[in-house]
Design a protein around this motif. Sequence first.
Motif: not given
Length: 102
Positions: A84-102
């Motif tokens: 949907r929008g641009r991030s600093g490194r190209g097109w963003s996914k629209g979601w980010t993982r906040i607390s990934p599993r170990p």
Amino acid sequence: MPVKGEPSVAASGEWIDDDGVRMPAGEVHAWRRGTNQTLCGLALSRSHLRRFHHVPWTDTFPESGGAADEVRRVCPRCQAAAGRGRSGRGWSKGWTRISPRP
């Protein structure tokens, strides 16, 4: 003009603004120059979609206020594929993982 790598717009209709520039109308899809299909996989010629290489994909969203005056529907598959929008490194996914599993 769209930034290199940023998708342009293909739409089912068009309208002419006050300056005499063609703008997208109806259902809009994202497409990249040099291809004959949208990011969701529709063939431009078979779907009777018009190309708007001068309109960036981000201008089709209603909140942008750009070329979205006559846009009735934004393709959700193209929206997911292009981001949907641009991030600093190209097109963003629209979601980010906040607390990934170990």
